[in-house]
Scaffold this active site. Sequence first.
Site, PDB file in Angstrom:
ATOM      1  N   ASN A  20     -37.884  -6.153  -3.077  1.00 31.28           N
ATOM      2  CA  ASN A  20     -37.120  -4.652  -2.804  1.00 31.28           C
ATOM      3  C   ASN A  20     -36.986  -4.271  -4.643  1.00 31.28           C
ATOM      4  OD1 ASN A  20     -35.959  -2.285  -2.694  1.00 31.28           O
ATOM      5  ND2 ASN A  20     -34.183  -3.125  -1.412  1.00 31.28           N
ATOM      6  N   LYS A  55     -35.930  -1.630  -5.942  1.00 30.83           N
ATOM      7  CA  LYS A  55     -34.898  -0.602  -5.813  1.00 30.83           C
ATOM      8  C   LYS A  55     -35.536   0.550  -6.836  1.00 30.83           C
ATOM      9  CE  LYS A  55     -31.490  -3.560  -3.999  1.00 30.83           C
ATOM     10  NZ  LYS A  55     -30.346  -3.935  -3.918  1.00 30.83           N
ATOM     11  N   HIS A  77     -31.646   0.558   4.592  1.00 29.26           N
ATOM     12  CA  HIS A  77     -30.815  -0.289   3.708  1.00 29.26           C
ATOM     13  C   HIS A  77     -29.631   0.342   3.423  1.00 29.26           C
ATOM     14  CE1 HIS A  77     -30.217  -1.966  -0.036  1.00 29.26           C
ATOM     15  NE2 HIS A  77     -31.029  -3.086   0.233  1.00 29.26           N
ATOM     16  N   GLU A 126     -27.827   0.674   1.008  1.00 28.92           N
ATOM     17  CA  GLU A 126     -27.777   1.738  -0.145  1.00 28.92           C
ATOM     18  C   GLU A 126     -27.968   2.984   0.309  1.00 28.92           C
ATOM     19  OE1 GLU A 126     -29.943  -0.685  -3.146  1.00 28.92           O
ATOM     20  OE2 GLU A 126     -28.401  -2.303  -2.944  1.00 28.92           O
ATOM     21  N   GLU A 173     -28.493  -8.043   6.015  1.00 28.36           N
ATOM     22  CA  GLU A 173     -28.130  -8.018   4.627  1.00 28.36           C
ATOM     23  C   GLU A 173     -26.734  -7.848   4.533  1.00 28.36           C
ATOM     24  OE1 GLU A 173     -31.408  -7.376   1.729  1.00 28.36           O
ATOM     25  OE2 GLU A 173     -30.860  -5.305   2.542  1.00 28.36           O
ATOM     26  N   GLY A 226     -26.375  -7.975  -4.365  1.00 30.55           N
ATOM     27  CA  GLY A 226     -26.411  -7.571  -5.779  1.00 30.55           C
ATOM     28  C   GLY A 226     -25.224  -8.012  -6.355  1.00 30.55           C
ATOM     29  N   SER A 277     -28.372 -11.311  -2.610  1.00 31.71           N
ATOM     30  CA  SER A 277     -28.591 -12.354  -3.536  1.00 31.71           C
ATOM     31  C   SER A 277     -29.232 -13.771  -3.217  1.00 31.71           C
ATOM     32  CB  SER A 277     -27.065 -12.879  -3.910  1.00 31.71           C
ATOM     33  OG  SER A 277     -26.191 -11.656  -4.251  1.00 31.71           O
TER      34      SER A 277
END
Length: 262
Positions: free
Chosen positions: A10, A12, A102, A104, A174, A180, A220
Site C-alpha cells: 500500500n 499510500k 483502511h 486512514e 491492521e 506506521g 509495521s
Amino acid sequence: MSRRPVIAGNWKMHNLQKEAIELTNGIMQELKSEEKSTLPEVIVAPTFTSLYVVNKAINDCGCGKVKLAAQNCYFETKGAFTGECSVEMLKDTGCEYIIIGHSERREYFGETDEMVNKKAKAILLNGLIPIICCGESLEQREAGVTDYHISSQITKALRDLTSEEVSKSIIAYEPIWAIGTGKTCDSVEANRVIAMIRNVVRKLYDTTTADSIRILYGGSVKPGTIKEQMAQSDIDGALVGGASLTADSFVQIVKGAVACGV
Ligand code: PGA
C-alpha cells in the site's frame, strides 16, 4: 486447506509517476529469477494518478508476477460525484483489487462500515477483489473491546454478500496502533485476532467459506518480521505500507513469504 498467500504493498500518498514506474520495475526486476508458481500473489497499490503508468509497466514486463490494486473507490457506477472513481473506471485502468476501509480513510475521510459494505458489493459485482481492512485503536485494545469491535466491522462489511463472494475476498487485520509506528503486533496475538475473524466468517457463512478467505496482517510489517508472521496458522500474508516503498525491502518481504513454503 491451503490458501495462496498475498503480499500487498500500500503505497499510500507517495510516488510521482516516474517514481512509481521505477519502483514497479525494481520489484519486477528483483522477482525475475523467482519461479512464478512459488510466489505469493504480489500486489501493488499506487495512487490513482499512477495506476495507468504502473499498469503499463506491469504489462510491458509481461511476467505476470505483479498485480494492480487501487487504494479506494466509490460505490456508485457514475454520476455527479466530483473527485471520485468508480470500480469500473479502476477496472478499466487494470486494477484487479481495491483496498477499502483502511483506518486512514475511516479516520480522515469519514468512511463508515456501511460505505465499506457498499464498496465491497460494487467491487465484487465488477469481478474485482476487495481487500477489506479492519482494526482496533489503542484505546479500544486497552478497553478490552478489540474482538467485539473487529467482529462488528467484519459483520457489517460482509452484509448481504454471498459465500462465493466472501470466499474470494481478502481481509486485512491492521491494528491502528501498529500502522506506521514501527510497533508490530505480536505474531501470536495477530494470529489470534485473525483466527477470531475467520470464526466470525464461519458463523456468518460456513467452514468452507472461512477456510477459503485470505486474511492478512498489516501494521509495521518489515523484512525481519514476515517469516514469523507467515509461520502462524491463520495469517495468509501481509498488507505492507512503509516497507513497500523500496523494491528491496518489499521484495525481501515477498521472498520471506516464499521461504515459509508458499
Ligand atoms: P505500515 O502501513 O506497514 O507502514 O505500518 C500498513 C498499512 O497502513 O497498510
